[in-house]
Design a protein around this motif. Structure first.
Motif, short mmCIF file in Angstrom:
data_model
loop_
_atom_site.label_atom_id
_atom_site.label_comp_id
_atom_site.label_asym_id
_atom_site.label_seq_id
_atom_site.Cartn_x
_atom_site.Cartn_y
_atom_site.Cartn_z
N VAL A 136 0.86 -0.77 -0.26
CA VAL A 136 0.10 0.26 -0.25
C VAL A 136 1.19 1.48 0.47
CG1 VAL A 136 -1.47 1.70 1.51
CG2 VAL A 136 -2.29 -1.24 1.56
N LEU A 137 2.40 1.10 0.48
CA LEU A 137 3.10 2.30 0.84
C LEU A 137 4.41 2.19 -0.57
CD1 LEU A 137 3.72 2.39 4.86
CD2 LEU A 137 2.13 3.42 3.33
N ASP A 138 4.27 1.12 -1.00
CA ASP A 138 5.39 1.41 -1.76
C ASP A 138 4.33 1.58 -3.42
OD1 ASP A 138 7.39 0.79 -0.69
OD2 ASP A 138 8.26 -1.01 -0.72
N GLU A 139 4.06 1.03 -3.43
CA GLU A 139 3.35 0.76 -5.17
C GLU A 139 1.84 1.83 -4.95
OE1 GLU A 139 1.33 -2.46 -6.14
OE2 GLU A 139 3.28 -4.19 -5.00
N SER A 140 2.92 3.15 -6.00
CA SER A 140 1.84 3.91 -5.39
C SER A 140 0.06 4.02 -6.53
CB SER A 140 2.32 5.03 -6.38
OG SER A 140 2.84 5.15 -7.69
N ALA A 141 -0.82 3.68 -5.75
CA ALA A 141 -2.00 3.28 -6.15
C ALA A 141 -2.26 2.98 -7.09
CB ALA A 141 -2.07 4.80 -7.12
N ASP A 142 -1.89 1.59 -6.23
CA ASP A 142 -2.54 0.04 -7.42
C ASP A 142 -4.14 0.00 -6.87
OD1 ASP A 142 -1.81 -2.56 -8.92
OD2 ASP A 142 -2.04 -3.33 -6.21
N TYR A 143 -4.67 -0.69 -8.08
CA TYR A 143 -6.06 -1.09 -7.35
C TYR A 143 -6.14 -2.08 -6.47
CZ TYR A 143 -10.82 -1.31 -8.02
OH TYR A 143 -12.87 -1.48 -7.93
N ASN A 144 -5.63 -2.96 -7.10
CA ASN A 144 -6.20 -3.97 -6.19
C ASN A 144 -5.64 -4.16 -4.65
OD1 ASN A 144 -7.84 -5.40 -7.69
ND2 ASN A 144 -5.88 -6.46 -9.45
N THR A 145 -4.32 -3.05 -5.04
CA THR A 145 -3.87 -3.60 -3.40
C THR A 145 -5.12 -2.82 -2.49
OG1 THR A 145 -1.92 -3.54 -4.03
CG2 THR A 145 -1.65 -2.61 -2.04
N ARG A 146 -4.98 -1.52 -3.20
CA ARG A 146 -6.76 -0.77 -2.65
C ARG A 146 -7.39 -1.33 -2.38
NH1 ARG A 146 -4.12 4.72 -2.92
NH2 ARG A 146 -1.57 4.30 -2.43
N ALA A 147 -7.91 -2.01 -3.17
CA ALA A 147 -9.17 -2.34 -2.63
C ALA A 147 -8.53 -3.73 -2.06
CB ALA A 147 -9.42 -3.46 -4.24
N ASN A 148 -7.72 -4.47 -1.46
CA ASN A 148 -7.67 -5.78 -0.77
C ASN A 148 -8.05 -4.90 1.08
OD1 ASN A 148 -7.30 -8.60 -1.24
ND2 ASN A 148 -6.23 -7.39 -2.91
N LEU A 149 -7.16 -3.41 0.59
CA LEU A 149 -7.18 -3.31 1.76
C LEU A 149 -7.86 -2.78 2.16
CD1 LEU A 149 -5.80 -1.39 4.01
CD2 LEU A 149 -5.57 0.26 2.60
N MET A 150 -9.54 -1.56 1.16
CA MET A 150 -11.16 -1.88 1.86
C MET A 150 -11.42 -2.23 2.04
SD MET A 150 -12.75 1.38 -0.91
CE MET A 150 -12.93 2.89 -0.37
N TRP A 151 -11.64 -3.43 1.87
CA TRP A 151 -11.96 -4.65 1.97
C TRP A 151 -11.92 -5.46 3.21
CZ3 TRP A 151 -17.38 -4.94 2.42
CH2 TRP A 151 -17.44 -6.79 2.27
N SER A 152 -10.51 -5.65 3.68
CA SER A 152 -10.21 -5.80 4.89
C SER A 152 -10.59 -4.86 6.46
CB SER A 152 -8.79 -6.12 5.19
OG SER A 152 -8.06 -6.53 4.20
N ALA A 153 -10.37 -4.09 5.61
CA ALA A 153 -10.74 -2.81 6.73
C ALA A 153 -12.56 -3.11 7.39
CB ALA A 153 -10.67 -1.31 6.67
N SER A 154 -13.37 -3.29 5.93
CA SER A 154 -14.84 -3.10 6.39
C SER A 154 -14.63 -4.60 7.41
CB SER A 154 -15.49 -3.10 5.23
OG SER A 154 -15.15 -1.92 4.23
N MET A 155 -14.24 -5.68 6.94
CA MET A 155 -14.82 -7.12 7.49
C MET A 155 -14.06 -7.29 8.76
SD MET A 155 -16.27 -8.09 5.52
CE MET A 155 -16.43 -9.95 4.62
N ALA A 156 -12.77 -5.99 9.20
CA ALA A 156 -12.80 -6.30 10.12
C ALA A 156 -13.55 -5.39 11.43
CB ALA A 156 -11.01 -5.04 10.67
#
Ligand code: NZQ
Ligand code: ZN
Length: 385
Positions: A229-249
């Motif tokens: 998330v920090l290294d690859e600027s604006a990678d859609y799938n990384t952001r998508a995985n973060l978003m869904w993880s945070a909601s499910m958490a």
């Protein structure tokens, strides 16, 4: 497994180009208030997209919900809604805007002093305006849960509340909307979500196998994507995985049927209220010390965490627990979140005031066994110096 009542009515629309679906989700005759934070949604075009989706509906805007939203600011939104007779709210922002919108939704029709909503932790809410959210910062899970946290600036009191009446009707989760987030907020989001899982996982075993494995999967996902998330600027799938993880958490699922701790959050809230440290950053300070001080009570789960999340199998039990705590601390530090009070120029002299605030807020029996007394909170803070 413990008994549970799992209820989550929030509809999630996830993915690219989902903002336009707002048009199908908000009643056509709704009189809408869009609630916003500082400038981000206006600057990056998210607000314009939302306004376009709302079409010809009557729409008003309320700007300026600050990080760690204040009661004082939110009551101004309440006044506006009453004056203009608005009937549908739309939060566009991160956890602070969504939490603030939940509070406003409940406060508009509240009879009596709205601060009571917080003093009674939401139990006195009898109705709330309907609202949706457009999430721009994956972190808190507020987009899919029934809780919020509001601060009374005047007394530096930050209190949580919850009610099934303040679940969002819908939340739009478009990972593209995270592309303008600064690295600091992205890192905060990873750590906040991680610690939400830990509060519901690192307690004592009740043979909740699905919850445990789901929690471990979320933790491993966050460990994996944190650096990306920090290294690859604006990678859609990384952001998508973060978003869904945070909601499910923090949507109620992994916490159903298992004990929950939340002492790290309660101590952390005092650090934010007194010293204005970002929410996730307070948790990164408190959690490693909390694990250390309560290692005997949490022994079984700490060993499970060490083995299944960090794959630590070498050494005796004490060494494996030490290693798991250390790996956790190093993970937070690797994302740029310091894990000691001294990193914020706080020291032993500051602990009394934090402890005093916990007492004032009656947070004197925290944790999954209610055994985190004031004395234990003090030990935790001392271990985080
Ligand atoms: O105010 P703007 O200009 O919008 O900027 C925000 C803010 O400065 C910025 N931001 C948000 N989306 C952006 C963006 N900047 C650029 N691009 C974007 N797409 O990020 C900054 C922080 O926003 P904030 O909403 O405060 O962060 P977060 O989502 O971490 O929310 C923190 C609040 O949520 C509470 C915390 O206590 C804190 O008050 N929590 C709520 C929970 C819940 N409802 O279940 C659980 C959590 O444990 C947490 O306690
Ligand atoms: Zn949190």
């Amino acid at each position: 497994m413990l008994n549970f009542d799992f209820y989550n009515p929030t509809r999630i629309l996830f993915g690219t180009n989902t903002i336009k679906k707002i048009n199908d989700l908000v009643p056509v005759d709704a009189r809408v208030l869009v609630l916003l934070g500082g400038e981000s949604a206006r600057k990056n075009g998210t607000l314009a997209e939302v306004r376009e989706a709302l079409g010809t509906r009557e729409v008003h805007e309320f700007d300026g919900i600050e990080p760690n939203p204040s009661f004082e600011t939110l009551m101004k939104a309440v006044e506006l809604i009453r004056a203009k007779k608005l009937d549908f709210l739309l939060a566009v922002g991160g956890g602070s805007v969504i939490d603030g919108t939940k509070f406003v939704a409940a406060a508009v029709g509240y009879e009596g002093d709205a601060w009571e909503i917080l003093e009674t932790r939401g139990s006195k809410i009898t109705h709330a305006l309907p609202f949706g959210s457009v999430l721009t910062l994956p972190a808190t899970g507020s987009e899919m849960n029934n809780g919020g946290v509001v601060t009374l600036k005047a007394t530096q009191t930050k209190l949580p509340f919850s009610s099934n009446l303040v679940f969002p009707k819908f939340s739009i989760l478009d990972p593209n909307k995270t592309f303008t987030l600064p690295a600091r907020q992205l890192a905060n989001g990873v750590v906040d979500a991680y610690i939400h899982v830990m509060e519901q996982y690192l307690t004592y075993p009740v043979d909740g196998r699905v919850q445990d494995r789901f929690a471990e999967g979320l933790l491993q996902t966050l460990i994996e994507i944190g650096p990306l998330v920090l290294d690859e600027s604006a990678d859609y799938n990384t952001r998508a995985n973060l978003m869904w993880s945070a909601s499910m958490a923090l949507n109620g699922l992994i916490g159903s049927g298992v004990p929950q701790d939340w002492s790290t959050h309660m101590i952390g809230h005092e650090l934010t209220a007194l010293h204005n440290i970002d929410h996730a950053r307070t948790l990164a300070i408190v959690l490693p010390a909390n694990m250390q001080i309560r290692r005997a009570e949490k022994r079984d789960k700490l060993l499970q965490y060490a083995e299944r999340v960090w794959h630590i199998v070498e050494g005796d039990e004490e060494q494996r627990i030490d290693a798991a705590i250390e790996r956790t601390r190093v993970f937070f530090e690797s994302l740029g979140l310091p894990t000691r009070l001294c990193d914020y120029q706080l020291g032993a002299k500051d602990i009394d005031e934090i402890i005093h605030q916990l007492e004032v807020h009656k947070l004197t029996k925290l944790g999954e066994r209610r055994d985190v007394t004031i004395a234990v909170s003090r030990q935790i803070l001392e271990a985080s110096l």
